[in-house]
Design an enzyme around this catalytic site. Structure first.
Site, PDB file in Angstrom:
ATOM      1  N   TYR A 112       0.881  -1.170   0.000  1.00 23.03           N
ATOM      2  CA  TYR A 112       0.000   0.000   0.000  1.00 23.03           C
ATOM      3  C   TYR A 112       0.918   1.218   0.000  1.00 23.03           C
ATOM      4  O   TYR A 112       1.365   1.693   1.032  1.00 23.03           O
ATOM      5  CB  TYR A 112      -0.928  -0.018   1.215  1.00 23.03           C
ATOM      6  CG  TYR A 112      -1.780   1.227   1.337  1.00 23.03           C
ATOM      7  CD1 TYR A 112      -2.449   1.746   0.228  1.00 23.03           C
ATOM      8  CD2 TYR A 112      -1.917   1.882   2.554  1.00 23.03           C
ATOM      9  CE1 TYR A 112      -3.217   2.888   0.335  1.00 23.03           C
ATOM     10  CE2 TYR A 112      -2.695   3.020   2.674  1.00 23.03           C
ATOM     11  CZ  TYR A 112      -3.336   3.519   1.562  1.00 23.03           C
ATOM     12  OH  TYR A 112      -4.097   4.657   1.676  1.00 23.03           O
ATOM     13  N   ASP A 153      -1.850  -1.320  -4.195  1.00 23.52           N
ATOM     14  CA  ASP A 153      -2.221   0.058  -4.493  1.00 23.52           C
ATOM     15  C   ASP A 153      -0.937   0.871  -4.528  1.00 23.52           C
ATOM     16  O   ASP A 153      -0.379   1.180  -3.481  1.00 23.52           O
ATOM     17  CB  ASP A 153      -3.182   0.564  -3.423  1.00 23.52           C
ATOM     18  CG  ASP A 153      -3.592   2.005  -3.640  1.00 23.52           C
ATOM     19  OD1 ASP A 153      -3.077   2.639  -4.590  1.00 23.52           O
ATOM     20  OD2 ASP A 153      -4.411   2.513  -2.853  1.00 23.52           O
TER      21      ASP A 153
END
Length: 263
Positions: A112, A153
């Site tokens: 992330y 992400d």
DNA sequence: ATGGCTGGAGGATCCAGA
């Protein structure tokens, strides 16, 4: 949706595992990836709903944090063997954004990557430093010569063709030249952007803001990526975005992305 | 839109997201 002789690995920024649990279980049962990387679980370790996943056949490891961030790796019927949690290179970095495991014979890295807004500023500096630390770690994995992929992400819009309107986010950390250059360096090192490879003309989104009617207007962009080592790029069969899940009740603002490999 | 939603923490609004 399992297909004989293949391995399906997915990534889903779920934006809160407690608020999203019914949607997440639904997606897992309907699409049945062998591996699912999750981001923004937004819970401390003790709040992770491991039992709910076990009930539908998934074993997990997770790295949580109070309130925000947090990542997890789920595997269908097999326990992921943790290799590393957190990125070296900054002892003051307490964010839970990195988790790495071996499962089904491949090295799976769940990331992330920091958002970096507002830019310029300390959050943007942190993002760029984090990307260099990631590159260092990916170099080390490369040197191990294991089949590997880095899913998650990335908070980077790689090209103008990866957003509905480049003007809308021109000043945003997600598409600054420095962010794009750092991402491009990973590809330059030899990692393959699976979704980018299969959609060379762009126009594929993985995120739609909750605001301003972004979803109904299809005002999205592509920031969730799957980077594959050469051996896995050779085994790549197909990739995609489970776009329809963005339109369901209580949806995350991201849609899942996935790759299918020859086993 | 300088933030129009949303989730989490905490117990009123604030932070964080992208």
């Amino acid at each position: 949706m399992s297909q004989a002789g293949t391995l399906k690995l997915a990534s889903f920024n779920i934006n809160g595992i407690k608020a999203r649990l019914p949607r997440l279980l639904e997606w897992l049962e309907e699409t049945r990836p062998q591996v699912a990387c999750l981001q923004e679980i937004k819970t401390q370790d003790e709040g992770f709903p491991a039992e709910a996943f076990e009930k539908i056949g998934y074993k997990a490891i997770w790295h949580g944090q109070k309130g925000f961030n947090g990542v997890a790796i789920l595997a269908d019927g097999e326990q992921p063997v943790e290799v590393q949690r957190g990125l070296e290179g900054d002892p003051d970095d307490a964010h839970s954004r990195y988790l790495e495991a071996d499962v089904f014979g491949v090295r799976v890295v769940c990331i992330y990557l920091p958002n970096g807004n507002p830019q310029p500023g300390p959050k943007f500096d942190y993002k760029l430093r984090w990307m260099e630390r990631l590159r260092t770690r990916m170099d080390a994995i490369w040197a191990e010569e294991v089949p590997a992929l880095v899913l998650g992400d990335y908070n980077v819009i790689p090209h103008d063709r990866d957003i509905w309107d480049k003007r809308a986010m021109a000043d945003d950390a997600l598409m600054q030249p420095a962010s794009r250059d750092a991402y491009a360096r990973l590809l330059g090192d030899g990692w393959t952007d699976a979704i980018g490879l299969h959609h060379p003309r762009g126009g594929i989104w993985t995120f739609w803001d909750y605001q301003a009617g972004a979803w109904p207007r299809d005002h999205g962009f592509r920031i969730d990526h799957a980077l594959l080592s050469p051996e896995l790029a050779d085994r790549l069969v197909e990739s995609g975005v489970d776009k329809a899940y963005r339109g369901r009740e209580k949806a995350s603002d991201h849609a899942p992305v996935w790759v299918r490999l020859r086993a």
